[in-house]
Design an enzyme around this catalytic site. Sequence first.
Site, PDB file in Angstrom:
ATOM      1  N   GLY A 269      -2.944   3.121  -7.567  1.00 45.33           N
ATOM      2  CA  GLY A 269      -1.410   3.497  -7.258  1.00 45.33           C
ATOM      3  C   GLY A 269      -0.413   2.536  -8.045  1.00 45.33           C
ATOM      4  N   SER A 270       0.454   2.467  -7.360  1.00 49.98           N
ATOM      5  CA  SER A 270       1.612   1.687  -8.072  1.00 49.98           C
ATOM      6  C   SER A 270       1.388   0.136  -7.466  1.00 49.98           C
ATOM      7  CB  SER A 270       2.975   2.141  -7.318  1.00 49.98           C
ATOM      8  OG  SER A 270       3.080   1.963  -6.201  1.00 49.98           O
ATOM      9  N   THR A 271       2.091  -0.560  -8.426  1.00 49.01           N
ATOM     10  CA  THR A 271       1.776  -2.260  -7.984  1.00 49.01           C
ATOM     11  C   THR A 271       2.383  -2.421  -6.841  1.00 49.01           C
ATOM     12  OG1 THR A 271       1.590  -2.666 -10.396  1.00 49.01           O
ATOM     13  CG2 THR A 271       2.400  -4.431  -8.846  1.00 49.01           C
TER      14      THR A 271
ATOM     15  N   LYS B  26      -8.700   8.419   1.382  1.00 49.39           N
ATOM     16  CA  LYS B  26      -7.303   9.165   1.608  1.00 49.39           C
ATOM     17  C   LYS B  26      -6.825   9.610   0.335  1.00 49.39           C
ATOM     18  CE  LYS B  26      -3.246   8.633   1.653  1.00 49.39           C
ATOM     19  NZ  LYS B  26      -2.356   9.465   1.162  1.00 49.39           N
TER      20      LYS B  26
ATOM     21  N   GLY C   7       0.220  -1.571  -4.192  1.00 49.66           N
ATOM     22  CA  GLY C   7      -0.824  -2.478  -3.972  1.00 49.66           C
ATOM     23  C   GLY C   7      -0.781  -3.866  -3.422  1.00 49.66           C
TER      24      GLY C   7
ATOM     25  N   GLU D 114      -6.197  -0.952  -8.615  1.00 49.67           N
ATOM     26  CA  GLU D 114      -6.024  -0.629  -9.894  1.00 49.67           C
ATOM     27  C   GLU D 114      -4.843   0.009 -10.002  1.00 49.67           C
ATOM     28  OE1 GLU D 114      -5.275   1.652 -12.825  1.00 49.67           O
ATOM     29  OE2 GLU D 114      -7.111   3.010 -12.136  1.00 49.67           O
TER      30      GLU D 114
HETATM   31  P1  NAP Z   1       1.680   5.226  -4.541  1.00 47.11           P
HETATM   32  O1  NAP Z   1       2.797   5.392  -3.660  1.00 47.11           O
HETATM   33  O2  NAP Z   1       1.278   3.979  -4.856  1.00 47.11           O
HETATM   34  O3  NAP Z   1       0.684   6.323  -3.970  1.00 47.11           O
HETATM   35  C1  NAP Z   1      -0.977   6.057  -4.302  1.00 47.11           C
HETATM   36  C2  NAP Z   1      -1.405   6.241  -3.039  1.00 47.11           C
HETATM   37  O4  NAP Z   1      -1.136   5.151  -1.984  1.00 47.11           O
HETATM   38  C3  NAP Z   1      -1.140   7.545  -2.337  1.00 47.11           C
HETATM   39  O5  NAP Z   1      -2.533   8.001  -1.932  1.00 47.11           O
HETATM   40  C4  NAP Z   1      -0.366   7.265  -1.408  1.00 47.11           C
HETATM   41  O6  NAP Z   1      -0.199   8.045  -0.328  1.00 47.11           O
HETATM   42  C5  NAP Z   1      -0.929   5.805  -0.705  1.00 47.11           C
HETATM   43  N1  NAP Z   1       0.335   5.161  -0.044  1.00 47.11           N
HETATM   44  C6  NAP Z   1       1.564   4.943  -0.309  1.00 47.11           C
HETATM   45  N2  NAP Z   1       2.150   4.029   0.545  1.00 47.11           N
HETATM   46  C7  NAP Z   1       1.163   3.556   1.067  1.00 47.11           C
HETATM   47  C8  NAP Z   1       1.058   2.402   2.010  1.00 47.11           C
HETATM   48  N3  NAP Z   1       2.001   1.771   2.708  1.00 47.11           N
HETATM   49  N4  NAP Z   1      -0.378   2.133   2.568  1.00 47.11           N
HETATM   50  C9  NAP Z   1      -1.378   2.626   2.229  1.00 47.11           C
HETATM   51  N5  NAP Z   1      -1.354   3.711   1.149  1.00 47.11           N
HETATM   52  C10 NAP Z   1      -0.089   4.024   0.565  1.00 47.11           C
HETATM   53  O7  NAP Z   1       2.287   6.108  -5.899  1.00 47.11           O
HETATM   54  P2  NAP Z   1       3.169   7.345  -5.922  1.00 47.11           P
HETATM   55  O8  NAP Z   1       4.318   7.101  -5.160  1.00 47.11           O
HETATM   56  O9  NAP Z   1       2.424   8.344  -6.006  1.00 47.11           O
HETATM   57  O10 NAP Z   1       3.750   6.947  -7.585  1.00 47.11           O
HETATM   58  C11 NAP Z   1       4.826   5.856  -7.479  1.00 47.11           C
HETATM   59  C12 NAP Z   1       4.746   5.245  -8.854  1.00 47.11           C
HETATM   60  O11 NAP Z   1       3.249   4.682  -8.935  1.00 47.11           O
HETATM   61  C13 NAP Z   1       4.453   6.216 -10.018  1.00 47.11           C
HETATM   62  O12 NAP Z   1       5.618   6.395 -10.777  1.00 47.11           O
HETATM   63  C14 NAP Z   1       3.645   5.099 -10.905  1.00 47.11           C
HETATM   64  O13 NAP Z   1       4.445   4.239 -11.573  1.00 47.11           O
HETATM   65  C15 NAP Z   1       2.666   4.490 -10.114  1.00 47.11           C
HETATM   66  N6  NAP Z   1       1.455   5.202 -10.120  1.00 47.11           N
HETATM   67  C16 NAP Z   1       0.193   4.440 -10.763  1.00 47.11           C
HETATM   68  C17 NAP Z   1      -1.107   5.096 -10.715  1.00 47.11           C
HETATM   69  C18 NAP Z   1      -2.213   4.583 -11.173  1.00 47.11           C
HETATM   70  O14 NAP Z   1      -3.159   5.144 -11.523  1.00 47.11           O
HETATM   71  N7  NAP Z   1      -2.124   3.318 -11.628  1.00 47.11           N
HETATM   72  C19 NAP Z   1      -1.102   6.405 -10.268  1.00 47.11           C
HETATM   73  C20 NAP Z   1       0.144   7.247  -9.427  1.00 47.11           C
HETATM   74  C21 NAP Z   1       1.121   6.171  -9.467  1.00 47.11           C
HETATM   75  P3  NAP Z   1       0.700   9.401  -0.491  1.00 47.11           P
HETATM   76  O15 NAP Z   1       0.923   9.793  -1.639  1.00 47.11           O
HETATM   77  O16 NAP Z   1       0.189  10.377   0.514  1.00 47.11           O
HETATM   78  O17 NAP Z   1       2.193   8.969  -0.002  1.00 47.11           O
END
Ligand code: NAP
Length: 498
Positions: free
Chosen positions: A248-250, A195, A253, A270
């Site tokens: 993605g975000s903690t 996804k 996670g 991660e």
């Molecule tokens: P995020 O919400 O954690 O998204 C990462 C992935 O998880 C995306 O594919 C997202 O889908 C999916 N996702 C979101 N909610 C989910 C749920 N309830 N169940 C399953 N999957 C879900 O990250 P973001 O909103 O893009 O960014 C927010 C913050 O996360 C950033 O500002 C940063 O602090 C952190 N971040 C960290 C990393 C890293 O590499 N560690 C990468 C990106 C962001 P959709 O995008 O389609 O909603």
Amino acid sequence: MEENSTLVETLPSVRGFISRRHKMLIDGKMVDAASGKTFASYNPATGEVLAQVPEGDKEDIDRAVSAARRAFEGSWRKFTPSQRGQLLWKISELIERHADEFAQIESLDNGKPVAVARVADVPLAADLFRYMAGWATKIEGNTIPLSIPGGGYFAYTLREPVGVAGQIIPWNFPLLMAAWKLGPALAVGCTVVLKVAEQTPLSALRLAELIQEAGFPAGVVNVVTGFGETAGAALAAHPAVDKIAFTGSTEVGKLIVQAAAGNLKKVSLELGGKSPNVVFKDADLETAIPGAANAIFFNHGQCCCAGSRLYVEKDVFDQVVQGVAEQGKQIKLGPGMDLSTQMGPLVSTEQLDRVCGYLQSGRQEGAKAVIGGGRVGDRGYFVAPTVLTDVKPDMKVYQEEIFGPVVAAIPFSDPNEVEAAANQTIYGLAAGVWTRDIGKAHSMAEKLRAGTVWINCYNVFDAALPFGGYKQSGWGREMGHEVLENYTETKSVCVRIR
Ligand code: NAP
Ligand code: MG
């Protein structure tokens, strides 16, 4: 951001791909969402709609998981390790053949400079597949000497693929994150439902076409575009998924862990970081200063391992802060498709608001911006490289992951105590150390609670080098042979031979 002639012309193949009616890969076919719905992906340099992609949700995840299950139990089983390796190698070749195209797609969809994508994201993705191709034939067990009195047993272990792997990736390195996830899972013989992030679906859809071209059987790789709360949540909770890998975000996670509890699927994560980058006064400042700037400004600070807390020994604090500020000031902002651009826009309007919100909170709490401090222009999602000083440990900008080009610079006076401050975070993804003293360097490497410690360098990645987090930065490691653990089960076989 003035007009100039260094704009890259969009390749006809990229124009053709982007303007296409996009479909996602399920069971070997490019298909629409079951609901027929689509959503927009935007060009962050302009804020304009770039493409419409299928809005996959639970029903599409169900279809993809069924296809992955069938392939796992059927066609994919019949592939020898060597054949799996050859397919992975072929993906790396196809990525290289289409490298310019991928760099442009990545730049248009994510905002990053095309020149950076061309030398970082794209070759690293190709290399990851090549590295994992080599592992396909080397997933070995052990023979185990038993201590049972009288003997008479022969015991060995088998390493078997965990099954159907669900994988959820973010938007900061869309192609590379797809590679990090797909490569090891396919090398060991899992099948996959991937996804991708809603902000950056396009490079994975192009990769899906190349996966088809490479000759993977139907259902081995499924790529679903859709939202996290629907498609992502359905994948994480799915009872027929054996393993979920998330980047993605903690915060999300933790939701993944809860969703995975239903069938206790294996989980690897991660997550975020607030990585310390420590400059001692005996460092070679000519490399440490640009190194510290690169640690935070690379990919516009949208790196989970960004060196966002810069600890500098008091005697050289002003010099280093001024140096990093000077580097930041010289960075040329602009659209990713301009070859002279060194920093593009942030990925989305949400990310722009998030980062600007942190800058405002920092200001209110008394932090000072030596450079930057806000948005640039009113078109696209540009934020100025920012160096904050007068940052106190209780401030949000000190504690929380900003995920933008914002570094908090903090002086320290006792070199024996800096690791305590550096470790004072819920995260533990990465850390940097700059010193000429080899003893101090290794001592810091030992004391820092982080999955990666870079010494006199930062942001160095290699497919062979494991990457992942201590504490709330994650579970498990990606890359290297360590990642193979995430996708295999160990089976002990014990045979009575007399
Ligand atoms: P995020 O919400 O954690 O998204 C990462 C992935 O998880 C995306 O594919 C997202 O889908 C999916 N996702 C979101 N909610 C989910 C749920 N309830 N169940 C399953 N999957 C879900 O990250 P973001 O909103 O893009 O960014 C927010 C913050 O996360 C950033 O500002 C940063 O602090 C952190 N971040 C960290 C990393 C890293 O590499 N560690 C990468 C990106 C962001 P959709 O995008 O389609 O909603
Ligand atoms: Mg986009």
